[in-house]
Design a protein around this motif. Structure first.
Motif, PDB file in Angstrom:
ATOM      1  N   LYS A 109     -23.945  33.159 -18.254  1.00  0.00           N
ATOM      2  CA  LYS A 109     -22.933  34.220 -18.183  1.00  0.00           C
ATOM      3  C   LYS A 109     -21.533  33.638 -18.038  1.00  0.00           C
ATOM      4  O   LYS A 109     -20.577  34.147 -18.623  1.00  0.00           O
ATOM      5  N   VAL A 110     -21.408  32.578 -17.245  1.00  0.00           N
ATOM      6  CA  VAL A 110     -20.132  31.877 -17.062  1.00  0.00           C
ATOM      7  C   VAL A 110     -20.425  30.384 -17.038  1.00  0.00           C
ATOM      8  O   VAL A 110     -21.413  29.951 -16.427  1.00  0.00           O
ATOM      9  N   VAL A 162     -29.306  31.135  -5.430  1.00  0.00           N
ATOM     10  CA  VAL A 162     -30.205  29.994  -5.605  1.00  0.00           C
ATOM     11  C   VAL A 162     -29.557  29.033  -6.599  1.00  0.00           C
ATOM     12  O   VAL A 162     -29.224  29.415  -7.720  1.00  0.00           O
ATOM     13  N   ILE A 163     -29.382  27.793  -6.155  1.00  0.00           N
ATOM     14  CA  ILE A 163     -28.767  26.755  -6.981  1.00  0.00           C
ATOM     15  C   ILE A 163     -29.844  25.800  -7.469  1.00  0.00           C
ATOM     16  O   ILE A 163     -30.629  25.273  -6.677  1.00  0.00           O
ATOM     17  N   LEU A 188     -28.914  35.585  -7.382  1.00  0.00           N
ATOM     18  CA  LEU A 188     -27.850  35.104  -8.253  1.00  0.00           C
ATOM     19  C   LEU A 188     -28.130  33.628  -8.506  1.00  0.00           C
ATOM     20  O   LEU A 188     -28.281  32.854  -7.555  1.00  0.00           O
ATOM     21  N   LEU A 189     -28.210  33.226  -9.773  1.00  0.00           N
ATOM     22  CA  LEU A 189     -28.640  31.878 -10.143  1.00  0.00           C
ATOM     23  C   LEU A 189     -27.455  31.029 -10.594  1.00  0.00           C
ATOM     24  O   LEU A 189     -26.687  31.425 -11.484  1.00  0.00           O
ATOM     25  N   ILE A 190     -27.331  29.853  -9.985  1.00  0.00           N
ATOM     26  CA  ILE A 190     -26.325  28.879 -10.390  1.00  0.00           C
ATOM     27  C   ILE A 190     -27.043  27.616 -10.850  1.00  0.00           C
ATOM     28  O   ILE A 190     -27.919  27.100 -10.145  1.00  0.00           O
ATOM     29  N   PRO A 231     -28.594  31.591 -16.262  1.00  0.00           N
ATOM     30  CA  PRO A 231     -27.726  31.273 -15.126  1.00  0.00           C
ATOM     31  C   PRO A 231     -26.545  32.242 -15.057  1.00  0.00           C
ATOM     32  O   PRO A 231     -25.904  32.528 -16.079  1.00  0.00           O
ATOM     33  N   ASP A 232     -26.282  32.755 -13.873  1.00  0.00           N
ATOM     34  CA  ASP A 232     -25.067  33.542 -13.688  1.00  0.00           C
ATOM     35  C   ASP A 232     -23.845  32.644 -13.779  1.00  0.00           C
ATOM     36  O   ASP A 232     -22.774  33.079 -14.195  1.00  0.00           O
TER      37      ASP A 232
END
Length: 213
Positions: free
Chosen positions: A68-69, A7-8, A27-29, A45-46
């Motif tokens: 995370k990144v 999911v963005i 997974l979150l962007i 946010p991943d």
């Protein structure tokens, strides 16, 4: 482990409604200010990605410390919008599905460009949709099943000059081997009457837009 859904969150129209679309194993962007939105609402946010020209220096520091990144790009020396950068990263993970939230807003050029990203997902064989408070948009090149989900209208709009061999089942206004031509409004505001509806096409690219006022 295979990724089921990415999911963005990007920097268009966002609000409390958007948070209900997050599932536990997503997974979150966060693209640019979309990352800040996630963080301000208690999500990590991943990946945070973009040029971050929509946030302050202090906000960027917060994004860096919590995500995370973080991948930061030069605001001038880049070929893609922040949303496309995030979308490309999502597709590279080969998930089953990508959901793009905040992709529609006041910048109509960005909104159209984001809708065109659905073509990239289709070509990669990955299911993708754009969701905002009033709309859910998908692209179909062969077949699609949609379900009752609180939207009053279902509209069909060609993304190619024409779409041929359209068949609709479960709708108030069914179609059989129909053709839609770009520039016509014939496909606007159909209604899904069954619990689910099937859309099949033989040729072309068709936008399917579920919407409510």
């Amino acid at each position: 482990m295979a990724i089921k859904r990415v999911v963005i969150f990007t920097g268009g129209n966002l609000g409390g409604w958007a948070l209900s679309h997050i599932l536990a194993d997503d997974l979150l962007i966060g693209a640019d200010s979309g990352a800040l939105f996630l963080i301000m609402n208690g999500f990590t946010p991943d990946l945070a990605i973009g040029d971050f020209d929509s946030v302050s220096g202090q906000e960027l520091s917060r994004i860096r410390s919590i995500s995370k990144v973080t991948e930061q790009y030069d605001p001038v020396d880049k070929d893609y919008t922040d949303t496309e950068l995030a979308f490309r990263e999502a597709l590279s993970l080969n998930p089953q599905e990508v959901v793009l939230i905040g992709a529609l807003g006041t910048r109509f050029d960005h909104s159209i460009a984001n809708i065109h990203l659905l073509v990239m997902a289709q070509q990669s064989g990955i299911s993708a949709s754009i969701v905002d408070e009033h709309n859910e948009i998908r692209l179909v090149t062969d077949k699609l099943t949609i379900r009752q989900s609180g939207y009053a209208n279902v509209s069909l709009l060609p993304l190619t000059p024409q779409v041929q061999g359209i068949n609709l089942h479960g709708f108030r206004y069914p179609l059989h081997n129909a053709k839609l031509i770009m520039g016509q409004s014939l496909g606007i505001s159909n209604v899904l009457e069954a619990a689910s509806g099937q859309i099949t096409i033989e040729q072309g690219w068709l936008l399917v837009i579920q919407s409510r006022d």
